[in-house]
Design an enzyme around this catalytic site. Structure first.
Site, mmCIF file in Angstrom:
data_model
loop_
_atom_site.group_PDB
_atom_site.id
_atom_site.type_symbol
_atom_site.label_atom_id
_atom_site.label_comp_id
_atom_site.label_asym_id
_atom_site.label_seq_id
_atom_site.Cartn_x
_atom_site.Cartn_y
_atom_site.Cartn_z
ATOM 1 N N GLU A 33 0.872 -1.175 0.000
ATOM 2 C CA GLU A 33 0.000 0.000 0.000
ATOM 3 C C GLU A 33 0.905 1.219 0.000
ATOM 4 O O GLU A 33 1.897 1.254 0.733
ATOM 5 C CB GLU A 33 -0.891 0.004 1.240
ATOM 6 C CG GLU A 33 -1.701 1.272 1.435
ATOM 7 C CD GLU A 33 -2.474 1.250 2.752
ATOM 8 O OE1 GLU A 33 -2.852 0.144 3.202
ATOM 9 O OE2 GLU A 33 -2.678 2.329 3.339
ATOM 10 N N GLU A 71 -1.905 11.592 3.675
ATOM 11 C CA GLU A 71 -2.979 11.511 4.659
ATOM 12 C C GLU A 71 -2.887 12.759 5.530
ATOM 13 O O GLU A 71 -1.813 13.080 6.035
ATOM 14 C CB GLU A 71 -2.851 10.266 5.530
ATOM 15 C CG GLU A 71 -3.064 8.966 4.779
ATOM 16 C CD GLU A 71 -2.885 7.758 5.678
ATOM 17 O OE1 GLU A 71 -3.905 7.247 6.184
ATOM 18 O OE2 GLU A 71 -1.728 7.335 5.885
#
Length: 283
Positions: free
Chosen positions: A171, A176
């Site tokens: 991933e 974020e």
């Protein structure tokens, strides 16, 4: 992983584990620069190099293979799905939202992912997400978003990559940003069952305007760029074909408070992917 989020040199990222995958992680950051082959598996046909901007900050030759800019609602969803392949929420992250297509809209040339305090399917909030699996999947390249994130406790904006076959790891979290810390952008890569490298960048208040967040995914490295400046290199090898995701989640570990405004919007001006021309095709 359940934890209280605090501002530090490392990000609280790594919670985006699919289907309740939980494990301890070792943290390794290695500085490596490597260029290699690229492959577009399926999706939009490449655009001519001279008709598209280059990745922000990354040198070399590039061909644009994915470009999404928002003029109408129809074009906004042409290359996207508005839920994960497996569900319309991510229970593995203790999230509080249910994703709905009606929370994805276009206004003023931006795609808007809107979080609302109206429950659905047992979740107290609804929100918006887009993901490109079954529409556009690629291996190696530079993926970039230009976005403005909301501020407020419990809000969790992200732009990231996952394998098209629904395996995990790997991933790549390009960006974020937690609404409670809108000046901190987390950059993370999960590259083995217990291996993760992550770092946080302390920048401007990303909720005050649009900023670019990009990742250069090469055969032997991953490099992050924020507003065209290289912020992190990690020497890892990830070969699984990946797809794009952007979402505005509601954090169940550090949930909204009375100070969190609803509706709140993550606004996206564009998402693009470039790949090196003449690279080895993988599908």
């Amino acid at each position: 992983m359940r934890q209280t989020y605090t501002l530090s040199s490392y990000s609280p990222s790594g919670l985006r584990r699919m289907m309740n995958r939980r494990s301890s992680v070792g943290v390794i950051v290695v500085l490596v620069v490597s260029l290699g082959a690229c492959g577009r598996l399926y999706g939009p046909k490449p655009a001519a190099v001279d008709t598209a901007p280059s990745p922000s900050g990354a040198g070399g030759q590039w061909t644009l293979t994915f470009a999404d800019k928002y003029a109408t609602s129809h074009s906004a969803l042409r290359q996207w799905s508005t839920c994960y392949d497996w569900a319309c929420t991510n229970t593995g992250n203790d999230e509080l939202e249910w994703y709905r297509a009606q929370n994805v809209s276009v206004s003023g040339g931006t795609l808007r992912l809107t979080a609302r305090a109206n429950g659905a399917h047992g979740k107290p909030y609804t929100s918006g997400m887009i993901q490109s699996n079954h529409h556009y999947v690629f291996r190696y390249g530079f993926a970039e978003i230009r976005a403005k994130v909301p501020t407020g406790p419990g809000l969790w904006s992200a732009f990231w990559l996952l394998p098209s076959d629904r395996s995990w790891p790997p991933e790549i979290d390009v960006m974020e940003i937690y609404g409670s810390q809108p000046t901190v952008a987390a950059m993370t890569v999960h590259y083995g069952p217990n291996l993760v490298a992550h770092q946080s960048f302390l920048g401007p208040n990303f909720s005050n305007g649009f900023h670019t967040f990009g990742v250069d995914w090469e055969p032997n490295s991953v490099s992050w760029y924020i507003d065209g400046v290289l912020r992190l290199h990690v020497g890892v090898s990830i070969a699984a074909p990946m797809y794009l995701l952007a979402n505005l989640a509601i954090n169940g570990v550090a949930p909204p408070t009375a100070s969190t405004d609803f509706p709140s919007v993550m606004a996206i001006e564009w998402i693009r992917v470039w790949q090196h021309p003449g690279g080895r095709r993988t599908g």
